[in-house]
Design an enzyme around this catalytic site. Structure first.
Site, short mmCIF file in Angstrom:
data_model
loop_
_atom_site.label_atom_id
_atom_site.label_comp_id
_atom_site.label_asym_id
_atom_site.label_seq_id
_atom_site.Cartn_x
_atom_site.Cartn_y
_atom_site.Cartn_z
N GLY A 1 0.79 -1.23 0.00
CA GLY A 1 0.00 0.00 0.00
C GLY A 1 0.82 1.27 0.00
N ASN B 1 1.66 3.08 -2.47
CA ASN B 1 1.06 4.08 -3.36
C ASN B 1 -0.23 4.66 -2.79
OD1 ASN B 1 2.67 4.35 -6.00
ND2 ASN B 1 2.72 2.16 -5.51
N LYS C 1 -7.95 -13.77 -11.03
CA LYS C 1 -8.89 -12.87 -11.70
C LYS C 1 -10.05 -12.56 -10.75
CE LYS C 1 -11.34 -16.67 -13.95
NZ LYS C 1 -11.83 -17.28 -15.21
N MET D 1 -3.65 -6.92 -7.70
CA MET D 1 -3.01 -7.94 -8.53
C MET D 1 -4.01 -8.97 -9.05
SD MET D 1 -0.17 -6.52 -8.51
CE MET D 1 0.96 -7.64 -9.30
N HIS E 1 1.10 0.98 -13.27
CA HIS E 1 1.89 -0.18 -13.68
C HIS E 1 3.37 0.19 -13.63
CE1 HIS E 1 2.73 -4.03 -15.53
NE2 HIS E 1 3.60 -3.40 -16.30
C1 GAR Z 1 3.40 -0.99 -7.56
O1 GAR Z 1 4.75 -1.03 -7.94
C2 GAR Z 1 2.49 -1.09 -8.77
O2 GAR Z 1 3.04 -0.45 -9.90
C3 GAR Z 1 2.42 -2.57 -8.97
O3 GAR Z 1 2.32 -3.09 -7.67
C4 GAR Z 1 3.04 -2.25 -6.78
C5 GAR Z 1 2.16 -1.97 -5.59
O4 GAR Z 1 2.92 -1.43 -4.55
N1 GAR Z 1 1.30 -2.93 -9.79
C6 GAR Z 1 1.34 -3.89 -10.69
O5 GAR Z 1 2.33 -4.58 -10.90
C7 GAR Z 1 0.05 -4.09 -11.46
N2 GAR Z 1 0.26 -4.95 -12.58
P1 GAR Z 1 2.20 -0.82 -3.27
O6 GAR Z 1 1.25 -1.87 -2.70
O7 GAR Z 1 3.32 -0.53 -2.32
O8 GAR Z 1 1.46 0.43 -3.70
#
Ligand code: GAR
Length: 193
Positions: free
Chosen positions: A11, A13, A65, A92, A111
């Site tokens: 989390g 982001n 999915k 994911m 992404h």
């Molecule tokens: C991030 O790096 C995001 O870009 C990636 O998961 C991470 C989540 O990090 N997303 C993907 O790969 C989607 N295909 P977080 O939980 O620390 O935000």
């Protein structure tokens, strides 16, 4: 603009989005709910910290999915939060037509690659192993094509000589934390224009 965040992981982001909101950098957007398909995900701990509902929603029966009963549960939970924008921040699971139709045109995804290069799983590892000199991250609109929707913005980082997967990952995550709140703020200003 009411924002719902979906995430499966630590989390960081979502944290960056909420920090931006707290410091007045999220435009007219505010986070109204966080939902996760993982009961132990770090993203759920942000709820109490930022005073936002953060709830596990059972995604069963599928593993990778969101379809069937799990999809229906997610649609109901997200709909109840009345979002103007659904932000996938490390969610994911592949979204299917039921969810995509319920929130058509309102879903964005983060992404960790410069799309259209390196879609799918482990975007950072794919780019690192390919030996690119620039890597980065993308925020895009979500369509039925995985990581294929319209690109809203990107941030590039230089792959330095001697870069390791760990150091490159750290750079890309920092770029993500800067980019995603800016894109959300921009969308919120456009919506209210
Ligand atoms: C991030 O790096 C995001 O870009 C990636 O998961 C991470 C989540 O990090 N997303 C993907 O790969 C989607 N295909 P977080 O939980 O620390 O935000």
């Amino acid at each position: 603009m009411r924002i719902v965040i979906l995430g499966s992981g630590r989390g960081s982001n979502a944290d960056a989005i909420l920090e931006a909101q707290q410091t007045g950098r999220l435009g007219r957007a505010r986070v109204v709910a966080i939902f996760s398909d993982q009961p132990e995900a770090g993203i759920l701990a942000l709820g109490p910290r930022f005073n936002v509902p953060a709830v596990f929603v059972d995604p069963a029966p599928f593993k990778t999915k969101l379809e069937g009963e799990g999809e229906a549960r997610f649609i109901a939970a997200v709909q109840a939060a009345r979002p103007d924008l659904v932000v996938l921040a490390g969610f994911m699971r592949v979204l299917k037509p039921g969810f995509l139709t319920a929130f058509a045109g309102k879903i964005i995804n983060l992404h960790p690659s410069l799309l259209p290069s390196f879609p799918g799983l482990d975007g950072i590892g794919q780019a690192f192993r390919r030996g690119v000199k620039f890597a980065g991250c993308t925020v895009h609109g979500v369509t039925a094509e995985v990581d294929g929707g319209p690109i809203l913005d990107q941030a590039a980082v230089r792959v330095a000589p001697g870069e390791t997967l760990e150091s490159l990952s750290a750079k890309i995550h920092a770029a993500e934390h800067a980019l995603l709140p800016v894109v959300i703020a921009r969308l919120s200003e456009a919506e209210n224009a």
